[in-house]
Design a protein around this motif. Structure first.
Motif: not given
Length: 92
Positions: A58-72
């Motif tokens: 779960t800690a990776r989700f924000k990191e990945m969102y901030d890096r533009g790898l995932i979206d909600y």
């Protein structure tokens, strides 16, 4: 402790984080446009990669969102009957 000692200790953690990002991104890619909630990603992490730690995933989700790898893209109820954000992998 000198700075060399600190950087040597940090390196394995950074490598582990990078591997976890790849695992999560692969899982979200396989979900396509439907995406997945945290509960579903964690289930897949355990099934595919034997990663059972809640915080490792779960800690990776924000990191990945901030890096533009995932979206909600919305919300859906999880196992606890509480809403969780639906995540999708952004196209490379």
């Amino acid at each position: 402790m000198n700075s060399l000692d600190t950087s040597m200790e940090a390196e394995p953690e950074e490598q582990r984080r990078s591997v976890l990002h790849k695992y999560i991104y692969t899982i979200l890619q396989s979900a396509g446009d439907e995406g997945m909630i945290s509960d579903e990603v964690r289930e897949q992490m355990a099934a595919r990669y034997n990663v059972y730690s809640y915080s490792s995933t779960t800690a990776r989700f924000k990191e990945m969102y901030d890096r533009g790898l995932i979206d909600y893209i919305g919300k859906r109820k999880g196992r606890s009957n509480r809403n969780q954000r639906i995540m999708v992998a952004k196209k490379e």
